[in-house]
Structure formats: structure tokens, C-alpha cells
Design an enzyme around this catalytic site. Sequence first.
Site, PDB file in Angstrom:
ATOM      1  N   ASP A  23       0.794  -1.230   0.000  1.00 15.61           N
ATOM      2  CA  ASP A  23       0.000   0.000   0.000  1.00 15.61           C
ATOM      3  C   ASP A  23       0.830   1.286   0.000  1.00 15.61           C
ATOM      4  O   ASP A  23       0.396   2.304   0.519  1.00 15.61           O
ATOM      5  CB  ASP A  23      -0.960   0.040   1.212  1.00 15.61           C
ATOM      6  CG  ASP A  23      -1.756  -1.241   1.332  1.00 15.61           C
ATOM      7  OD1 ASP A  23      -2.233  -1.713   0.301  1.00 15.61           O
ATOM      8  OD2 ASP A  23      -1.886  -1.772   2.458  1.00 15.61           O
ATOM      9  N   LYS A  26       2.566   2.068  -5.165  1.00 10.80           N
ATOM     10  CA  LYS A  26       3.321   1.544  -6.315  1.00 10.80           C
ATOM     11  C   LYS A  26       2.592   1.781  -7.626  1.00 10.80           C
ATOM     12  O   LYS A  26       3.208   2.021  -8.645  1.00 10.80           O
ATOM     13  CB  LYS A  26       3.514   0.017  -6.204  1.00 10.80           C
ATOM     14  CG  LYS A  26       4.424  -0.419  -5.123  1.00 10.80           C
ATOM     15  CD  LYS A  26       4.489  -1.937  -5.058  1.00 10.80           C
ATOM     16  CE  LYS A  26       3.220  -2.615  -4.565  1.00 10.80           C
ATOM     17  NZ  LYS A  26       2.778  -2.356  -3.212  1.00 10.80           N
ATOM     18  N   GLY A  50      -4.222  -4.339  -4.425  1.00  9.25           N
ATOM     19  CA  GLY A  50      -5.126  -3.315  -4.941  1.00  9.25           C
ATOM     20  C   GLY A  50      -4.287  -2.111  -5.308  1.00  9.25           C
ATOM     21  O   GLY A  50      -3.787  -1.417  -4.433  1.00  9.25           O
ATOM     22  N   HIS A  51      -4.080  -1.914  -6.592  1.00  5.40           N
ATOM     23  CA  HIS A  51      -3.252  -0.795  -7.036  1.00  5.40           C
ATOM     24  C   HIS A  51      -4.153   0.339  -7.514  1.00  5.40           C
ATOM     25  O   HIS A  51      -4.958   0.149  -8.413  1.00  5.40           O
ATOM     26  CB  HIS A  51      -2.327  -1.225  -8.180  1.00  5.40           C
ATOM     27  CG  HIS A  51      -1.261  -2.171  -7.725  1.00  5.40           C
ATOM     28  ND1 HIS A  51      -0.375  -2.761  -8.582  1.00  5.40           N
ATOM     29  CD2 HIS A  51      -0.942  -2.608  -6.500  1.00  5.40           C
ATOM     30  CE1 HIS A  51       0.439  -3.534  -7.892  1.00  5.40           C
ATOM     31  NE2 HIS A  51       0.113  -3.459  -6.621  1.00  5.40           N
ATOM     32  N   GLN A 240       2.074  -6.204  -3.015  1.00  4.96           N
ATOM     33  CA  GLN A 240       2.367  -6.316  -1.580  1.00  4.96           C
ATOM     34  C   GLN A 240       3.696  -5.606  -1.262  1.00  4.96           C
ATOM     35  O   GLN A 240       4.035  -4.660  -1.941  1.00  4.96           O
ATOM     36  CB  GLN A 240       2.391  -7.773  -1.114  1.00  4.96           C
ATOM     37  CG  GLN A 240       1.027  -8.432  -1.057  1.00  4.96           C
ATOM     38  CD  GLN A 240       0.571  -8.991  -2.393  1.00  4.96           C
ATOM     39  OE1 GLN A 240       1.323  -9.633  -3.080  1.00  4.96           O
ATOM     40  NE2 GLN A 240      -0.655  -8.733  -2.751  1.00  4.96           N
TER      41      GLN A 240
HETATM   42  P1  IMP Z   1      -3.180 -12.760   1.939  1.00  4.60           P
HETATM   43  O1  IMP Z   1      -2.141 -12.310   0.966  1.00  4.60           O
HETATM   44  O2  IMP Z   1      -4.568 -12.412   1.518  1.00  4.60           O
HETATM   45  O3  IMP Z   1      -3.025 -14.207   2.309  1.00  4.60           O
HETATM   46  O4  IMP Z   1      -2.946 -11.958   3.311  1.00  4.60           O
HETATM   47  C1  IMP Z   1      -1.767 -12.108   4.089  1.00  4.60           C
HETATM   48  C2  IMP Z   1      -1.331 -10.789   4.703  1.00  4.60           C
HETATM   49  O5  IMP Z   1      -0.868  -9.919   3.675  1.00  4.60           O
HETATM   50  C3  IMP Z   1      -2.449 -10.022   5.401  1.00  4.60           C
HETATM   51  O6  IMP Z   1      -1.894  -9.311   6.488  1.00  4.60           O
HETATM   52  C4  IMP Z   1      -2.928  -9.044   4.358  1.00  4.60           C
HETATM   53  O7  IMP Z   1      -3.539  -7.897   4.916  1.00  4.60           O
HETATM   54  C5  IMP Z   1      -1.606  -8.702   3.698  1.00  4.60           C
HETATM   55  N1  IMP Z   1      -1.744  -8.268   2.297  1.00  4.60           N
HETATM   56  C6  IMP Z   1      -1.979  -9.044   1.225  1.00  4.60           C
HETATM   57  N2  IMP Z   1      -2.018  -8.302   0.101  1.00  4.60           N
HETATM   58  C7  IMP Z   1      -1.804  -7.041   0.473  1.00  4.60           C
HETATM   59  C8  IMP Z   1      -1.687  -5.812  -0.252  1.00  4.60           C
HETATM   60  O8  IMP Z   1      -1.783  -5.749  -1.471  1.00  4.60           O
HETATM   61  N3  IMP Z   1      -1.456  -4.703   0.512  1.00  4.60           N
HETATM   62  C9  IMP Z   1      -1.298  -4.755   1.854  1.00  4.60           C
HETATM   63  N4  IMP Z   1      -1.379  -5.874   2.567  1.00  4.60           N
HETATM   64  C10 IMP Z   1      -1.630  -7.023   1.880  1.00  4.60           C
END
Ligand code: IMP
Length: 444
Positions: A23, A26, A50-51, A240
Site C-alpha cells: 500500500d 506503487k 489493490g493498485h 504487496q
Molecule cells: P493474503 O495475501 O490475503 O493471504 O494476506 C496475508 C497478509 O498480507 C495479510 O496481512 C494481508 O492484509 C496482507 N496483504 C496481502 N495483500 C496485500 C496488499 O496488497 N497490501 C497490503 N497488505 C496485503
Amino acid sequence: MNKMAPIDSIQGTNIVIDTGWGDSGKGKIVDVLSGTADLVVRFNGGPNAGHTVVNEYGQFKFHLIPTGIFNPKTISILAATVAIDPLTLTEEIQNLRGKGIEISPRNLIISRYAHLIMPWHIARDTLREVARANKKVGTTGRGIGPLFADRTERVGLRVGDLLNPNFDQLLLRELDWNQRLVQLMDTEDPSTYNDLLSKQKILADIHAAQLVLAPMIANPQPVIWDAQDKGQNILGEGAQGMLLDLDLGTYPYVTSSHPGLTGFSMATGLHQVDIQRVIGVTKAYQTRVGEGPMPTELMGELGETLRRVGHEYGATTGRPRRCGWLDLPALRYSIRIGGVNTIALTKLDVLDQISPINICTHYEVDGQRYQVLPTADAGFMSAAKPVFKTMPGWNKQIIGIKKFAALPPNAQNYVKEIEKSINVPIEIISNGPAREEIIYRNNI
Ligand code: IMP
């Protein structure tokens, strides 16, 4: 790495990664740099990302589509290492087409080797989180963990299967196994997922997605090699952040993929020697969504202010993000493990009305001082006590300022302090959500 070109364009192979927990903004940086990219390769994660992009076409929140899609000359690639939810991807493609953006095999390649997220992955993600209770990861609920677990077990469906004449048979076999698995996992009420796992619905949805996606399914590798051989510009788009890396992040509060240079190499077969810049996107303060340690978190009113001013709500789940001061030990760690050689500092304008501003210079753990995290493991990070340096704020609006020298002196000092502490140049500063609200440091 080779001698670096000016930062307002890319030359050769560059990648954009996030140095925090995601977040960082990017999407905007990739959108800006993709203007000069021949290829944009999204290389990790899936619809958990989510970009957000704001440009002349409007405001967009992408989960899967590479941001390069706005440049008509760029080929966008979804690599084999990206978890593809075919329904989300189809919806994004249809939305973009509805806004007049062309999407065809000419400008989008979906790797036939990427794995498909199906509704049962989503059900399993939710059920696993519920079972973990207060030890839950706080996932986005998009099926990421179960999908990558299946990939490691070498089961499940891949994008190329959508082209198989026997696809329905493959799907029904997977569905059968997963229905049984979900029933075993759902000890409360095994019928909760009947709708989500309904055979008729799954088949109808996937048939509609097949029609849209099929023309763009291919093996992207020859295109990547061809671009490299011709010396074209390749931009890697990470999702991420480094601190969510499966192995090097705050395990177990991580995602299931590799958001850094390693992830890019796995996706493309290109390596550090081929790369000119690894651009680390760093937010001017820290945020995190989901569970897990965050040493500089602000629990009170100031945290609320950052959340409100910075619109810190998850682009995928809408969850409020946890906010805190910039964490230099974590940033130094991410730079080191991510091979980052330049920084894009984002959302500096969110700090406009905050004074004083703290910055975490080091941690103390068991009486020892750490300038750099020796590990991001959740156990170590939970024990870390942040030590702060306090700096005066600037109490002025900086949105849209174009030159570094035109920033208020205290804003310049904040940037220089970070730069000095990490020993990596901050070449880009983003001071507003729009594409043109950006400062290139070479534009003195
Ligand atoms: P998952 O990727 O949905 O399995 O989530 C695992 C962890 O990564 C959690 O803490 C999510 O909130 C975090 N996470 C996954 N994708 C994102 C992202 O795009 N931005 C911020 N946090 C993310």
C-alpha cells in the site's frame, strides 16, 4: 548493475517494489514509469493486491491487470507466479474496455502457467482464518494461501487448462475434492458454502470468463527474452511489500509470494545482473493492514489523523490500515533483502499538517540496539522497542510542487534525513495522488 539513466524514464530492466507491508503507492509509480516501458510484468501476488491509479482515464483500483495497460505501446504480462482469479480478471478487462481502453492479445498476455484461484480457495481461506481464531493472519480472504498451497502440492487448475477441451472434467474433479475438503473444515455448518461451490454457478461463471480470457492466454517467456535481446525497456510491477515476503517477511503474518527481486526473477528468468534499477517505493510514514507486529504503530488520535488524511483503507478489503511513524530499521532491512538501489518516497503531502514528526531510527531488543532488523520474523519484531528522532513539520501544503528546492525547508530536511539514514538516493517524491503530482530529484 549498469550505470543508471535519469529516473523520469526507464531504460533496460527496472522493477518497482514496496519496501513496507504494501500500500505504498506503487500503482502510481508504475503508471508514471510505464510510459517508457515496452513490457510491464506483474510478477507476484494475486487479487489480494489493490493498485490505485489516477490518470486521464479516471480513477482505477486494479487487483490483477498490470498498470502498463494504459500505455497503448506497452505489452502487459501476468506472469506464471501470479495467482489469477479468472472472474476478477474478466471483470477488470470488461471495465477497462467499457472505458475505451483496448485490451487484446496485442497488449495483454496471461501466462498459461499461472494458477487459477477458484471459489473453493476463497472458502478455504475464510475457514482457515476462522479456525485460527486469535492467531489468524488477517488475510484479504481472496484465496491466496490455499491457492499457493495447492501449487506447492502440485494440484489444481492452471490458466492454460481453460484452453483444454476437457476443461469441464478437470474442473469437476477439483470441485468434488474441494467440496469434501470444505465440508470437513466447516465444522459449524457444512452447508454454508453450498452456494459458493454450486456446480451450475461455477460452470456458468467460468465459461463466461473463458470466452474473454482465452485469446490472451500464452507463454510470455519468448516475448520477455525477445524484449531483453532487443534491449527494450522492461518494468517489473511488484505487489504487496518486502515485509510480507513469505520467507523474509514478518512470518507468519505474511503473504504467500515473493514481492521483491527474487519474485521478479522467478517470474521472468531475468536476474540482478540484468536489472538497472530496483525502485523501492516507500511511504513517508508506515502502514499495515492485517495482523502482525508493527513497532511504530500509533494507536491514538495521530494514527486516526494519518488514516483519514492518507485515506488509509485497504484497496481490496476496505479495512482500516494501521498507521505509524516511518520505520528506518525495517526500511534498511527491506533495501538490503530487496536489492533496492533507489527510492520513490510517496504520500509526503499527507504529513503536511503534522508537527512534530517522529522517525524511528533504531530498535532496542533485550538491551541491544539494532539499526537494521536482523530478521523480520514476527517473534523478534514483536519484542522490538522503537527509538525515535523528532523533527519539526512544515505546516504547509506541498501538493503539486514540482521541484525539490521549492519544498518547505523542513520537508526537504525530512527527505534528506531519510536519505542519509538509508544511504540510498530518493530520486522520486510523490506529493499527491495524480500522475503529475511528482518531483524528480534530477529536476532541481
Ligand atoms: P493474503 O495475501 O490475503 O493471504 O494476506 C496475508 C497478509 O498480507 C495479510 O496481512 C494481508 O492484509 C496482507 N496483504 C496481502 N495483500 C496485500 C496488499 O496488497 N497490501 C497490503 N497488505 C496485503
